[in-house]
Design a protein around this motif. Structure first.
Motif, short mmCIF file in Angstrom:
data_model
loop_
_atom_site.label_atom_id
_atom_site.label_comp_id
_atom_site.label_asym_id
_atom_site.label_seq_id
_atom_site.Cartn_x
_atom_site.Cartn_y
_atom_site.Cartn_z
N THR A 1 -6.00 5.92 -10.56
CA THR A 1 -5.12 6.32 -11.78
C THR A 1 -4.99 5.00 -12.60
N MET B 1 3.17 6.03 -7.35
CA MET B 1 2.05 6.50 -8.32
C MET B 1 2.33 8.09 -7.98
N ALA B 2 2.90 8.53 -6.74
CA ALA B 2 3.11 10.07 -6.40
C ALA B 2 4.41 10.39 -7.54
N HIS C 1 -3.91 -1.54 -6.32
CA HIS C 1 -4.07 -0.29 -5.46
C HIS C 1 -4.07 1.09 -6.14
N ILE C 2 -3.30 1.08 -7.21
CA ILE C 2 -3.18 2.50 -7.80
C ILE C 2 -4.39 2.63 -8.89
N ARG D 1 1.38 4.12 -3.19
CA ARG D 1 1.36 5.54 -2.81
C ARG D 1 2.46 6.25 -3.29
N GLU D 2 3.78 5.71 -3.13
CA GLU D 2 5.07 6.46 -3.34
C GLU D 2 5.23 6.47 -4.93
N ALA E 1 -7.10 3.72 -6.78
CA ALA E 1 -7.05 5.22 -6.45
C ALA E 1 -7.47 6.23 -7.60
N ARG F 1 0.79 -1.38 0.18
CA ARG F 1 0.17 -0.02 -0.02
C ARG F 1 0.71 1.09 0.08
N GLN F 2 2.18 1.20 0.74
CA GLN F 2 2.98 2.42 0.85
C GLN F 2 3.68 2.58 -0.64
#
Length: 354
Positions: free
Chosen positions: A319, A43-44, A313-314, A40-41, A317, A36-37
């Motif tokens: 994306t 994707m950012a 996960h992406i 997020r990283e 979100a 999950r982390q």
């Protein structure tokens, strides 16, 4: 545990294999919090850099024009895209190919060698030619800058065998052109993977694990992905089912996955890998994991599953992304931040599969 996306044929076999490996692993795991982390990283980071298929052609060594010549170049490079980790710690002693004033190692040394051969008038991307090349001719193509001080390209004999075998198949079944093979697939990435795995034994990345046959198909899938990226998903590189392709299980991306917290090794596996890395740093031979060893299969299979979970996960979100772009990004990241990830050991396997 989430189920795999609904694909068929080769992609489904790879994803179900990866899920099976993950569920039956003893020494490699995919921590959900880490996934999950990492999602997020990643994707950012991908958003901030605008990462896309356009990155593929930005490198000076890859074809700048998407045409049939590029397709043949991609096939030759991906037929030989395996086992580049060095046995010598000193970079000055590693296999190196220089072109236009730049010195290349690892995968990029292969690209540089192919481009150098083309400049020297060698028809290295013509299947009729490389199907009949001698070992001496191919040894010259893959020569290192300084044979007196630098190690030769790893697995030269296997590369000679693989390239000649691939050329013979193309000549006998596809008019000597991989582009003809691509055209037969009618825009299906999975169909192309199926044909590649069927017709070229060196792409048949299959193993036994926990009493079951599993397939990882690293080189077959990256071959399709490179065609897709070169054409930026258009024309001859348009594949309606490209999102079914998984990541490409090698030894660099698992290192990046560990860095992002999406892959975790048991203490005994970590100790083995660290011992092997320490041997290389001392100038000794690494502690090899044979191709098909349970640890090697666990590392590679869990890497595929970790990227699939990151992708899910992406997507959740909002994306749009596929496993190819995640893999490309993480491989680039691993190469760019190699010094920062030096404490994370890689596994050492000599194999034609990656």
């Amino acid at each position: 545990m989430p189920v795999v996306q609904q694909c068929s044929d080769a992609a489904e076999r790879v994803l179900t294999s990866a899920q099976f490996i993950s569920e039956h692993s003893s020494d490699v795991s995919v921590p959900e919090d880490g996934v999950r982390q990492a999602a997020r990283e990643i994707m950012a980071r991908m958003k901030s850099t605008g990462y896309s298929t356009a990155e593929w052609k930005k490198h000076t060594l890859t074809p700048s024009v998407a045409d049939d010549a590029a397709i043949e170049w991609i096939f030759v490079v991906d037929a030989l895209n395996f086992s580049f980790w060095p046995t010598r710690a000193d970079r000055a002693e590693q296999y190196t190919v220089s072109l236009d004033g730049a010195a290349y190692r690892g995968y990029w040394s292969l690209c540089a060698a192919i481009n150098r051969a083309q400049r020297e008038g060698v028809a290295i991307t013509d299947a009729h030619h490389y199907a009949a090349m001698t070992a001496e001719q191919l040894a010259h193509v893959f020569r290192t800058d300084d044979p007196d001080t630098q190690e030769p390209i790893p697995m030269l004999d296997e590369r000679v065998r693989v390239l000649r075998e691939a050329g013979q198949v193309l000549v006998e079944k596809y008019g000597g052109r991989f582009a003809n093979m691509v055209a037969q697939c009618d825009g299906s990435a999975q169909r192309l993977v199926e044909l590649v795995v069927r017709d070229f034994p060196s792409f048949r990345d299959e193993h036994e694990f926990a009493g079951r046959s599993v397939c990882l198909y690293k080189r077959a899938q990256i071959l399709v992905a490179d065609v897709w990226a070169c054409f930026e998903g258009r024309g001859k590189g348009r594949f309606a089912d490209i999102d079914c392709i998984t990541m490409f299980a090698d030894y660099r991306v698992p290192q990046a996955l560990c860095h992002f917290g999406a892959l975790e090794y048991s203490p005994r596996l970590r100790a083995h890998l660290e011992q092997s890395e320490a041997a290389v740093r001392r100038g000794d031979a690494p502690v090899l994991l044979p191709s098909g060893h349970p640890w090697e299969v666990e590392i590679r299979g869990n890497s595929i599953w970790a990227v699939e979970r990151i992708r899910q996960h992406i997507l959740a979100a909002g994306t749009s992304v596929n496993a190819i772009l995640i893999d490309f990004y993480m491989w680039d990241y691993a190469k760019e931040h190699a010094d920062h990830m030096r404490a994370i050991p890689i596994h050492h396997t000599r194999s034609v599969y990656y």
